[in-house]
Design an enzyme around this catalytic site. Structure first.
Site, mmCIF file in Angstrom:
data_model
loop_
_atom_site.group_PDB
_atom_site.id
_atom_site.type_symbol
_atom_site.label_atom_id
_atom_site.label_comp_id
_atom_site.label_asym_id
_atom_site.label_seq_id
_atom_site.Cartn_x
_atom_site.Cartn_y
_atom_site.Cartn_z
ATOM 1 N N SER A 116 0.874 -1.176 0.000
ATOM 2 C CA SER A 116 0.000 0.000 0.000
ATOM 3 C C SER A 116 0.905 1.217 0.000
ATOM 4 C CB SER A 116 -0.872 0.013 1.254
ATOM 5 O OG SER A 116 -1.404 1.316 1.472
ATOM 6 N N TYR B 70 -1.583 -1.152 10.247
ATOM 7 C CA TYR B 70 -1.676 -1.356 8.792
ATOM 8 C C TYR B 70 -0.382 -0.900 8.113
ATOM 9 C CZ TYR B 70 -3.712 -1.143 4.075
ATOM 10 O OH TYR B 70 -3.963 -1.328 2.740
ATOM 11 N N SER C 179 2.397 -3.297 8.738
ATOM 12 C CA SER C 179 2.263 -4.534 7.954
ATOM 13 C C SER C 179 2.665 -4.308 6.504
ATOM 14 C CB SER C 179 0.823 -5.071 8.036
ATOM 15 O OG SER C 179 -0.085 -4.273 7.289
ATOM 16 N N LYS C 180 2.286 -3.150 5.959
ATOM 17 C CA LYS C 180 2.558 -2.909 4.534
ATOM 18 C C LYS C 180 4.021 -2.532 4.301
ATOM 19 C CE LYS C 180 -1.530 -3.904 2.991
ATOM 20 N NZ LYS C 180 -1.754 -5.007 2.047
HETATM 21 P P1 NAI Z 1 -11.398 -5.948 -0.040
HETATM 22 O O1 NAI Z 1 -11.844 -5.844 1.388
HETATM 23 O O2 NAI Z 1 -12.334 -5.555 -1.122
HETATM 24 O O3 NAI Z 1 -10.891 -7.438 -0.354
HETATM 25 C C1 NAI Z 1 -10.042 -8.134 0.524
HETATM 26 C C2 NAI Z 1 -10.277 -9.627 0.351
HETATM 27 O O4 NAI Z 1 -9.368 -10.330 1.224
HETATM 28 C C3 NAI Z 1 -11.696 -10.067 0.753
HETATM 29 O O5 NAI Z 1 -12.243 -10.923 -0.245
HETATM 30 C C4 NAI Z 1 -11.496 -10.808 2.065
HETATM 31 O O6 NAI Z 1 -12.446 -11.840 2.298
HETATM 32 C C5 NAI Z 1 -10.088 -11.368 1.870
HETATM 33 N N1 NAI Z 1 -9.458 -11.710 3.144
HETATM 34 C C6 NAI Z 1 -9.421 -10.969 4.289
HETATM 35 N N2 NAI Z 1 -8.787 -11.638 5.256
HETATM 36 C C7 NAI Z 1 -8.387 -12.833 4.716
HETATM 37 C C8 NAI Z 1 -7.706 -13.959 5.222
HETATM 38 N N3 NAI Z 1 -7.273 -14.022 6.504
HETATM 39 N N4 NAI Z 1 -7.475 -15.008 4.393
HETATM 40 C C9 NAI Z 1 -7.904 -14.969 3.113
HETATM 41 N N5 NAI Z 1 -8.579 -13.937 2.578
HETATM 42 C C10 NAI Z 1 -8.818 -12.883 3.375
HETATM 43 O O7 NAI Z 1 -10.055 -5.085 -0.093
HETATM 44 P P2 NAI Z 1 -9.206 -4.482 -1.331
HETATM 45 O O8 NAI Z 1 -9.349 -3.024 -1.281
HETATM 46 O O9 NAI Z 1 -9.481 -5.207 -2.571
HETATM 47 O O10 NAI Z 1 -7.739 -4.811 -0.813
HETATM 48 C C11 NAI Z 1 -6.925 -5.806 -1.402
HETATM 49 C C12 NAI Z 1 -5.477 -5.543 -0.989
HETATM 50 O O11 NAI Z 1 -5.091 -4.258 -1.490
HETATM 51 C C13 NAI Z 1 -5.275 -5.494 0.530
HETATM 52 O O12 NAI Z 1 -4.039 -6.101 0.855
HETATM 53 C C14 NAI Z 1 -5.228 -4.016 0.818
HETATM 54 O O13 NAI Z 1 -4.498 -3.725 1.985
HETATM 55 C C15 NAI Z 1 -4.536 -3.503 -0.437
HETATM 56 N N6 NAI Z 1 -4.743 -2.094 -0.708
HETATM 57 C C16 NAI Z 1 -6.004 -1.573 -0.909
HETATM 58 C C17 NAI Z 1 -6.162 -0.231 -1.158
HETATM 59 C C18 NAI Z 1 -7.520 0.385 -1.373
HETATM 60 O O14 NAI Z 1 -7.616 1.626 -1.310
HETATM 61 N N7 NAI Z 1 -8.568 -0.362 -1.614
HETATM 62 C C19 NAI Z 1 -4.998 0.667 -1.244
HETATM 63 C C20 NAI Z 1 -3.736 0.028 -1.048
HETATM 64 C C21 NAI Z 1 -3.634 -1.304 -0.789
#
Ligand code: NAI
Length: 249
Positions: A143, A156, A159-160
């Protein structure tokens, strides 16, 4: 010519948001996909049908990336289904807000265990077979907050930033043996994760973002395709930033 024809990818957290976008785009580029997510098969139905529409094979394996036994089972089952895994996308992640002075130890552990330990465990369980073949790609979703910090998100951010450090350390270990490891550090992207942010946070972030809008998932997925495909053959230990200008290095 599809860029990932015949490749096999494991995408964690692929039921939603960025992971779902990457899984579907990889399938459109010809890859078979393992969707590894904590949610039920029902909740992963949308991404599974998008993969099917793309015309490649998708397998859902319910996984908790923070749990060693669960990740071991994921790796075993993925190899049973496809014979090998060429690409691992460590995308599963969670986000909670709290000042350090208020954060509970449980919340700290939950975020670190999912984001950083999960990335370690999935990599640990799948890298052996990549090294044996001398071929593989690992893409860690970090991130931009791991690069610049952020208020009320110390767990967070830790972790990142840890994921970015792990990416560099591992990239140095294995690039000479055919496995390329890189990270993507997206800026704020419209996903269910961002929906959970407070309105105050969203308006503050929009005001400081040079591009003055949040990003879309389809503005992150091309970077993942680049790093997974032949086009990405000279990227080693990099952190690429589709971030709307939130970070300029
Ligand atoms: P999201 O909440 O839409 O999707 C996250 C997915 O990870 C969900 O399907 C959830 O069920 C799954 N998940 C959560 N804990 C889990 C576990 N213990 N084991 C397996 N699956 C698990 O989130 P998003 O936004 O798509 O985020 C995806 C990645 O991108 C994350 O690592 C997040 O930190 C990173 N990110 C997101 C940003 C944003 O603005 N949306 C910005 C920068 C990084």
């Amino acid at each position: 010519m599809k860029k990932l024809e015949g490749r096999v990818a494991v995408v964690t957290g692929a039921a939603s948001g960025i992971g779902r976008g990457i899984a579907v785009e990889f399938a459109r580029e010809g890859a078979d996909i393992v969707v590894a997510d904590l949610v039920s098969l029902d909740e992963a139905a949308a991404v599974m049908s998008e993969i099917a529409e793309a015309g490649t094979r998708g397998v859902f394996i319910r996984t908790d990336v923070s749990d060693e036994a669960s990740v071991r089972a994921l790796a075993q089952r993925a190899i049973e289904e496809f014979g090998r895994v060429d690409i691992l996308v460590n995308n599963a992640g969670i986000f909670t807000e709290s000042l350090l002075e208020d954060i509970s130890v449980e919340d700290w552990d939950r975020v670190l265990n999912t984001n950083l330990r999960g990335t370690f465990l999935c990599t640990r369980m799948l890298i052996g077979q990549m090294l044996e073949r001398g071929d593989g790609r690992i893409i860690n979703i970090a991130s931009q907050l791991g690069q610049i910090g952020g208020t009320s998100v110390p767990h967070y951010v830790a972790s990142k930033a840890g994921i970015i450090g792990l990416t560099k350390a591992l990239a140095r270990e294995v690039a000479g043996r055919g496995v390329l490891v890189n990270a993507i550090a997206p800026g704020p992207i419209e996903t269910p994760l961002l929906d959970r942010e407070t309105e105050e946070w969203r308006s503050g972030k929009l005001a400081e973002l040079p591009i003055k809008r949040f990003g879309r998932v389809d503005e992150v997925t091309p970077t993942a395709v680049l790093l997974a495909s032949a086009d990405g053959s000279y990227y080693v230990g990099q952190t690429l930033g589709p971030n709307g200008g939130d970070v300029m290095l």
